[in-house]
Motif scaffolding. Structure first.
Motif, PDB file in Angstrom:
ATOM      1  N   ASP A  29       0.799  -1.222   0.000  1.00  0.00           N
ATOM      2  CA  ASP A  29       0.000   0.000   0.000  1.00  0.00           C
ATOM      3  C   ASP A  29       0.837   1.279   0.000  1.00  0.00           C
ATOM      4  O   ASP A  29       0.323   2.369   0.259  1.00  0.00           O
ATOM      5  CB  ASP A  29      -0.934   0.003   1.220  1.00  0.00           C
ATOM      6  CG  ASP A  29      -1.896  -1.177   1.214  1.00  0.00           C
ATOM      7  OD1 ASP A  29      -2.395  -1.522   0.126  1.00  0.00           O
ATOM      8  OD2 ASP A  29      -2.133  -1.757   2.302  1.00  0.00           O
ATOM      9  N   ASP A  30       2.131   1.160  -0.282  1.00  0.00           N
ATOM     10  CA  ASP A  30       3.012   2.325  -0.273  1.00  0.00           C
ATOM     11  C   ASP A  30       3.216   2.811  -1.707  1.00  0.00           C
ATOM     12  O   ASP A  30       3.877   2.147  -2.505  1.00  0.00           O
ATOM     13  CB  ASP A  30       4.370   1.951   0.346  1.00  0.00           C
ATOM     14  CG  ASP A  30       5.245   3.168   0.602  1.00  0.00           C
ATOM     15  OD1 ASP A  30       5.099   4.167  -0.120  1.00  0.00           O
ATOM     16  OD2 ASP A  30       6.088   3.114   1.523  1.00  0.00           O
ATOM     17  N   PRO A  31       2.676   3.980  -2.058  1.00  0.00           N
ATOM     18  CA  PRO A  31       2.752   4.456  -3.449  1.00  0.00           C
ATOM     19  C   PRO A  31       4.163   4.844  -3.888  1.00  0.00           C
ATOM     20  O   PRO A  31       4.420   4.996  -5.087  1.00  0.00           O
ATOM     21  CB  PRO A  31       1.830   5.678  -3.456  1.00  0.00           C
ATOM     22  CG  PRO A  31       1.836   6.163  -2.035  1.00  0.00           C
ATOM     23  CD  PRO A  31       1.936   4.922  -1.191  1.00  0.00           C
ATOM     24  N   ASN A  32       5.083   5.024  -2.939  1.00  0.00           N
ATOM     25  CA  ASN A  32       6.441   5.439  -3.289  1.00  0.00           C
ATOM     26  C   ASN A  32       7.398   4.266  -3.491  1.00  0.00           C
ATOM     27  O   ASN A  32       8.517   4.466  -3.970  1.00  0.00           O
ATOM     28  CB  ASN A  32       7.005   6.372  -2.211  1.00  0.00           C
ATOM     29  CG  ASN A  32       6.344   7.731  -2.232  1.00  0.00           C
ATOM     30  OD1 ASN A  32       5.953   8.222  -3.284  1.00  0.00           O
ATOM     31  ND2 ASN A  32       6.197   8.344  -1.071  1.00  0.00           N
ATOM     32  N   TRP A  33       6.985   3.058  -3.125  1.00  0.00           N
ATOM     33  CA  TRP A  33       7.870   1.912  -3.301  1.00  0.00           C
ATOM     34  C   TRP A  33       7.959   1.533  -4.768  1.00  0.00           C
ATOM     35  O   TRP A  33       6.981   1.597  -5.507  1.00  0.00           O
ATOM     36  CB  TRP A  33       7.353   0.726  -2.481  1.00  0.00           C
ATOM     37  CG  TRP A  33       8.274  -0.466  -2.536  1.00  0.00           C
ATOM     38  CD1 TRP A  33       9.564  -0.530  -2.113  1.00  0.00           C
ATOM     39  CD2 TRP A  33       7.958  -1.767  -3.048  1.00  0.00           C
ATOM     40  NE1 TRP A  33      10.084  -1.794  -2.323  1.00  0.00           N
ATOM     41  CE2 TRP A  33       9.118  -2.570  -2.903  1.00  0.00           C
ATOM     42  CE3 TRP A  33       6.817  -2.326  -3.616  1.00  0.00           C
ATOM     43  CZ2 TRP A  33       9.159  -3.903  -3.303  1.00  0.00           C
ATOM     44  CZ3 TRP A  33       6.854  -3.661  -4.023  1.00  0.00           C
ATOM     45  CH2 TRP A  33       8.023  -4.441  -3.855  1.00  0.00           C
ATOM     46  N   VAL A  34       9.143   1.144  -5.194  1.00  0.00           N
ATOM     47  CA  VAL A  34       9.373   0.722  -6.576  1.00  0.00           C
ATOM     48  C   VAL A  34       9.638  -0.777  -6.582  1.00  0.00           C
ATOM     49  O   VAL A  34      10.704  -1.231  -6.141  1.00  0.00           O
ATOM     50  CB  VAL A  34      10.564   1.470  -7.203  1.00  0.00           C
ATOM     51  CG1 VAL A  34      10.790   1.008  -8.641  1.00  0.00           C
ATOM     52  CG2 VAL A  34      10.333   2.977  -7.150  1.00  0.00           C
ATOM     53  N   MET A 150      18.435   3.419  -6.073  1.00  0.00           N
ATOM     54  CA  MET A 150      18.568   3.949  -4.713  1.00  0.00           C
ATOM     55  C   MET A 150      17.570   3.226  -3.817  1.00  0.00           C
ATOM     56  O   MET A 150      16.492   2.834  -4.251  1.00  0.00           O
ATOM     57  CB  MET A 150      18.308   5.449  -4.684  1.00  0.00           C
ATOM     58  CG  MET A 150      19.405   6.265  -5.345  1.00  0.00           C
ATOM     59  SD  MET A 150      21.012   6.155  -4.511  1.00  0.00           S
ATOM     60  CE  MET A 150      20.729   7.158  -3.043  1.00  0.00           C
ATOM     61  N   PRO A 151      17.931   3.023  -2.530  1.00  0.00           N
ATOM     62  CA  PRO A 151      17.054   2.259  -1.642  1.00  0.00           C
ATOM     63  C   PRO A 151      15.834   3.049  -1.187  1.00  0.00           C
ATOM     64  O   PRO A 151      15.778   4.270  -1.317  1.00  0.00           O
ATOM     65  CB  PRO A 151      17.963   1.922  -0.453  1.00  0.00           C
ATOM     66  CG  PRO A 151      19.028   2.963  -0.469  1.00  0.00           C
ATOM     67  CD  PRO A 151      19.207   3.372  -1.906  1.00  0.00           C
ATOM     68  N   TYR A 152      14.873   2.313  -0.658  1.00  0.00           N
ATOM     69  CA  TYR A 152      13.676   2.910  -0.078  1.00  0.00           C
ATOM     70  C   TYR A 152      13.219   2.009   1.057  1.00  0.00           C
ATOM     71  O   TYR A 152      13.383   0.787   0.997  1.00  0.00           O
ATOM     72  CB  TYR A 152      12.568   3.042  -1.128  1.00  0.00           C
ATOM     73  CG  TYR A 152      11.291   3.639  -0.580  1.00  0.00           C
ATOM     74  CD1 TYR A 152      11.179   5.004  -0.394  1.00  0.00           C
ATOM     75  CD2 TYR A 152      10.211   2.832  -0.223  1.00  0.00           C
ATOM     76  CE1 TYR A 152      10.020   5.565   0.127  1.00  0.00           C
ATOM     77  CE2 TYR A 152       9.054   3.381   0.300  1.00  0.00           C
ATOM     78  CZ  TYR A 152       8.951   4.740   0.475  1.00  0.00           C
ATOM     79  OH  TYR A 152       7.820   5.285   0.994  1.00  0.00           O
ATOM     80  N   ASN A 153      12.654   2.605   2.097  1.00  0.00           N
ATOM     81  CA  ASN A 153      12.190   1.823   3.252  1.00  0.00           C
ATOM     82  C   ASN A 153      11.204   2.639   4.066  1.00  0.00           C
ATOM     83  O   ASN A 153      11.138   3.869   3.929  1.00  0.00           O
ATOM     84  CB  ASN A 153      13.380   1.436   4.140  1.00  0.00           C
ATOM     85  CG  ASN A 153      14.235   2.633   4.538  1.00  0.00           C
ATOM     86  OD1 ASN A 153      15.242   2.918   3.872  1.00  0.00           O
ATOM     87  ND2 ASN A 153      13.851   3.330   5.581  1.00  0.00           N
TER      88      ASN A 153
END
Length: 377
Positions: A29-34, A150-153
């Motif tokens: 449900d996270d719109p910014n995750w790739v 680049m990472p995301y969390n």
């Protein structure tokens, strides 16, 4: 660790699939995750396909609560890093976890114990798998998706690590730059004078001479970063593998080599930020045997408007001579000509004042902060 949670090493195909697919449920449900392509993640973890495994050891762990997978982590022993820096440092990476400090502690303690048994005294991370890939934990800048590679969390990850005894080792910065913002006139004027005075020529990479160009860039890269914190040189197989993967998305006009009297002394690599296309594919190229994800990926890739300046390196002896400004200016001009609106420069070390000042002088604004953590094994 809660008594109803078990942390075990990954064994067999089912565990490996569970390890790879956990983020798809955590970030649903996270719109910014790739979402990464699942096939790419399988290749990344395959010792037969990823040249990192030529010299490094990696152990994968899963945390389960009953039948549900609630966390994962990799423990990474990198002998090249230890030899290059003269330390006994190891790494954790590929960390994903529900918002539960007990689960996080179980995972990180398992990774630390595995590393300690192999002579490691300090654990750093997250690293996936080294500073030559994506590393660091996002701690500022959750309002937009990450740039390519680049990472995301989630924001709660930093708190989990701190609860487990990890502290800051170093921050990495990302910068936002718009191609519509003209560079300061003084910077452009001085850069052009330096270009003429020093006999500097900047050219795009020649894809028809790709192997030789890769060799030139590799030599500059390993020389340019040898004294940077956390850096380890690529092996030939690693660099060639990375170059082969990037060739599919590179715009040769944005891969620049600077030469002085015919000698390659600096380069910059700027790639189209393909993450919107990966978001459209949602991790899969096929669905029910149909190339639905592939079609979405191709269509979205035609509409890319942002870039990521991935790396800019200058050989020692040629620094502080304006080469960085020349490469930035040429990249900005070309990006605008190609129709890109701007993008991200990432990452830079927080204490690399020379580079950070150069980016600021070009109008760059800090947009995201990534943190590398550490604790005793």
């Amino acid at each position: 660790m809660p008594s109803d949670v078990q942390v075990t090493p990954v064994r067999g195909a089912a565990d490996r699939t569970a390890f790879i697919r956990l983020p798809y449920s955590l970030y649903r449900d996270d719109p910014n995750w790739v979402p990464p392509l699942e096939m790419e993640r399988r290749d990344f973890l395959d010792p037969k396909k990823n040249p990192f495994f030529d010299y490094a050891e990696v152990e994968l762990f899963l945390a389960r609560r009953g039948q549900d997978v609630v966390g994962r982590v990799a423990a990474i022993k990198n002998p090249r890093h230890m030899e290059f820096h003269g330390t006994k440092e190891g790494f954790f990476g590929l960390f994903e976890c529900v918002n539960d400090a007990g689960v996080a502690r179980g995972l990180l303690d398992a990774a630390s114990a595995w590393l300690k048994a192999r002579g490691i005294d300090t654990v750093l991370g997250p690293a996936n798998f080294s500073s030559n890939q994506d590393w660091g934990l996002l701690v500022e800048g959750y309002d937009s998706p990450p740039a390519l590679m680049m990472p995301y969390n989630p924001a709660y990850y930093a708190g989990l690590l701190e609860t487990c005894g990890f502290t800051k080792a170093k921050d990495l910065w990302a910068w936002e730059l718009s191609s519509s913002t003209p560079p300061p006139e003084k910077v452009a004027r001085i850069a052009e004078k330096i270009r003429q005075r020093e006999g500097i020529t900047v050219r795009a990479v020649n894809l028809k001479d790709f192997p030789a160009e890769v060799a030139r860039i590799k030599e500059i890269y390993n020389a340019a970063w040898e004294k940077n914190w956390g850096f380890i040189p690529f092996t030939d197989r690693e660099f060639d593998h990375m170059a082969k993967e990037m060739k599919a998305i590179v715009r040769p006009e944005l891969l620049l080599i600077a030469e002085v009297k015919g000698e390659p002394v600096a380069f910059s690599m700027t790639l189209p930020d393909a993450n919107p296309a990966f978001q459209a594919a949602n991790g899969r190229l096929t669905t029910f045997g149909l190339p639905i994800g592939l079609v979405k990926l191709v269509l979205a890739s035609r509409k890319l408007k942002r870039l990521r300046l991935l790396t800019l390196g200058i050989k020692e002896g040629y620094r502080r001579r304006g080469l960085d400004a020349i490469l930035y200016l040429d990249t900005l001009r070309t990006a605008k000509e190609l129709g890109y609106t701007g993008g991200e420069i990432s990452w830079t070390l927080e204490d690399n004042h020379l580079v950070n000042r150069a980016i600021e002088s070009m109008g760059g604004q800090r947009s995201k902060t990534y943190r590398v953590f550490q604790r005793p094994a």
